[in-house]
Scaffold this active site. Sequence first.
Site, mmCIF file in Angstrom:
data_model
loop_
_atom_site.group_PDB
_atom_site.id
_atom_site.type_symbol
_atom_site.label_atom_id
_atom_site.label_comp_id
_atom_site.label_asym_id
_atom_site.label_seq_id
_atom_site.Cartn_x
_atom_site.Cartn_y
_atom_site.Cartn_z
ATOM 1 N N HIS A 89 0.834 -1.205 0.000
ATOM 2 C CA HIS A 89 0.000 0.000 0.000
ATOM 3 C C HIS A 89 0.867 1.253 0.000
ATOM 4 O O HIS A 89 2.054 1.213 0.316
ATOM 5 C CB HIS A 89 -1.029 -0.019 1.131
ATOM 6 N N ASP B 108 5.867 2.588 7.493
ATOM 7 C CA ASP B 108 4.560 2.036 7.118
ATOM 8 C C ASP B 108 3.808 3.037 6.262
ATOM 9 O O ASP B 108 3.211 3.961 6.801
ATOM 10 C CB ASP B 108 3.790 1.706 8.403
ATOM 11 N N GLU C 101 -5.320 1.442 2.400
ATOM 12 C CA GLU C 101 -5.114 0.221 3.200
ATOM 13 C C GLU C 101 -5.371 0.519 4.658
ATOM 14 O O GLU C 101 -5.955 -0.274 5.385
ATOM 15 C CB GLU C 101 -3.695 -0.305 2.996
ATOM 16 N N GLU C 102 -4.895 1.711 5.089
ATOM 17 C CA GLU C 102 -4.970 2.028 6.520
ATOM 18 C C GLU C 102 -6.410 2.070 7.022
ATOM 19 O O GLU C 102 -6.680 1.768 8.167
ATOM 20 C CB GLU C 102 -4.269 3.367 6.807
ATOM 21 N N ASP D 44 4.473 -4.555 3.322
ATOM 22 C CA ASP D 44 3.787 -3.386 3.886
ATOM 23 C C ASP D 44 4.830 -2.637 4.709
ATOM 24 O O ASP D 44 5.503 -1.754 4.199
ATOM 25 C CB ASP D 44 2.592 -3.878 4.717
ATOM 26 N N HIS E 123 2.215 4.607 13.140
ATOM 27 C CA HIS E 123 0.991 5.382 12.884
ATOM 28 C C HIS E 123 0.985 6.771 13.523
ATOM 29 O O HIS E 123 -0.080 7.333 13.777
ATOM 30 C CB HIS E 123 -0.258 4.606 13.302
HETATM 31 ZN ZN LIG Z 1 0.823 -0.463 6.483
#
Ligand SMILES: [Zn+2]
Length: 712
Positions: free
Chosen positions: A359, A369, A406-407, A434, A531
Amino acid sequence: MNLRAGFVSVFIACVLGLSSHPSPAQAVPQGSFGFTDFAAEAKLEEKFLAVPDPKLAGEDLKTLTAEPHLAATPEDYKTAEFVARKFRAAGLDTQIVPYRVLLNQPKVVRVEAWDDAGHLLMTGPAREHVNGDPQQDDPRIVMPFNSSSGSGDVTGEVVYANYGRLEDFNELAAQHIDLHGKIVICRYGSDFRGVKVYLAEQRGAIGVLLYSDPQDDGYYKGDPYPIGPWRPDTSVQRGSVQYLFRYAGDPETPGFASTLDLPDSARVKNITGPDGNQPRIISIPLSYHDAAPILQALKGPGAPQGWQGALPFRYHLGPDGVKVHLISQQDYQRRIIWDVIGKIEGSQDPEAWVIVGNHRDAWVYGAVDPSSGTAAMLEAVRGIGALLRQGWRPRRTIVFCSWDAEEEGLIGSTEWVEQQGRTLDRAVAYFNVDVAVSGPNFSAGAVPSLKEFIRDVARSVPSPVAGSVFLQWRLKVSSSDEHHESNAPPIEGEKVHVGDLGSGSDFTPFLQHAGVPSTEITSSGPYGVYHSAFDDFAWYTQNADPDFLYLQEMARVLGLEAMRMADADALPYNYIAYAREISAYIEAAKRKAADDGLGSLDFAAAESAASRLAAAAERAHALQSVPYGDLTQLNLALRQAETALLSPAGLPGRPWYRHTIYAPGEFTGYSAVVIPGVNEAIDAHNPTLAAQQLTVLSQALDRAANALSAAH
Ligand SMILES: [Zn+2]
């Protein structure tokens, strides 16, 4: 997404900052299973391995992380165009494929807390801030929020629920703590955040606060960023609270694609109902800076010992001591997202697709990420492009995919898979990446038929340290294994474990909905900024991979997976290993049933079907080992065996999930539940359903055995 709640084991191998680039010649190609004559392939692979370049991968990573690029924003579209340009430059037939999907973006997120005497304890969320991070002040950084959260304005007493697992909520019930009308505060970790919200909602809570405890990815683990890699006090883990265990993708289109021309009338209405994948209640993510005053003022029973986190006071369960007021105003819109799809048509079997995916959307900058995955994939694409220019054509079609959204719930990949439909019955593999690089520890997850394949590929790629990726993996296996849990006992002589695929990334629609054999790879290390705004280029070069040598390593592994699968004469699936793992799952379920008082359940049909699958696998394996003549029938049979494991009716209560061997657990979310229909019925003490699901499993195993037998 991907991380099992952001913790990775803390073994820091002293291998960062190496100056010498390994030469591909150090690796000896060993993977020949499925090839009539591996020599020609080995030469091609050597040429490929020479191309991926750490410096260029680092430059791509810098470009990809220059701006926050949340799904469906103009900056996200810019990254789609960047990836499409790179695909085209390598010679891929490339399209940007849009979908229109339901996504929330936050308008107002606010938390206030008072003690019993009415004194204000905190208002938040505080801005994410540390000393000296170069990208933290960008006004486009989205405020911390949970995608799929409801909108609302609620006030209530607070109850602490540890990790918010099923056993944690059961413990609160055992202590007679009623959650009706309460706001649950629980820490991130151990299971998928959507499961925490689901369990809280089921028990009557009106809101959830999800916070990062320093015990799990903060100062308890090591120095926080910017000194070290761990989470600083104001850092917040954003994330989706979608009920992913029901179905992935756009909440309004389970099982079909959210194409631009799909009329609104065709979309599902009640997405917060029992068949939907959206919570009704609100949830808000917090830093430990903001959570600490709430937890410190909580009264009531002391928290059980295992529930104590690393904040410097004793934790209590509540509900006395604190009242909180939560406001969450979410702007729900159908928004356009963009996948990028690049194809190389196969010369001999163009309908057999080898799919590689990663992604591209990020919560903020997403250096680890997912941009480390994108940078690695782009260097793999460049390497394959170099071979194309020299006249090489893969036997099968290779498809590179850059997924969006994706998230928010694996949305870009799921909509694409749903749009392809039965075309994917011929797709021979899906290779996911990922979180490609957060440190030096390689690990992998796969369906059992591809576990030996990924070990073989790792044997052929040089490690930045010494020897092959496989060698380093084996040396560090105890530290990296946690990332991909395996449900089968270790096999003597196997030496390194490949985990099972649960959920949390884009392999889910491929494997668990469409039945495409899948793998996932990662190279992990201490990573506490998952995140948050601090998962940026500065964090990456300081902590994960200063010389981008692990981006190069992952580009090589990913590219070699694609080439080898695309060129093999006989598809290199190992169904002997698959049958052995399935038999182990059945025996484990049988023991659990006996322990749980369901000893009268009859496992005989499933056991004998597994034996028939094992026998058919032995015969197929002999043909794959020395492939010759027309292999069309053998390859079709090998591929159909995986599709045969899908149940047409899907799993009980969640028909989108069709795989009878692997699913994300209803109460775990990230980690795999094996033979899920059977095991979840046993866990629910439902012997009728368990017996029915044993029949479904036996039929699937029989279909797979028959498919494999058709090879002869
Ligand atoms: Zn990810």
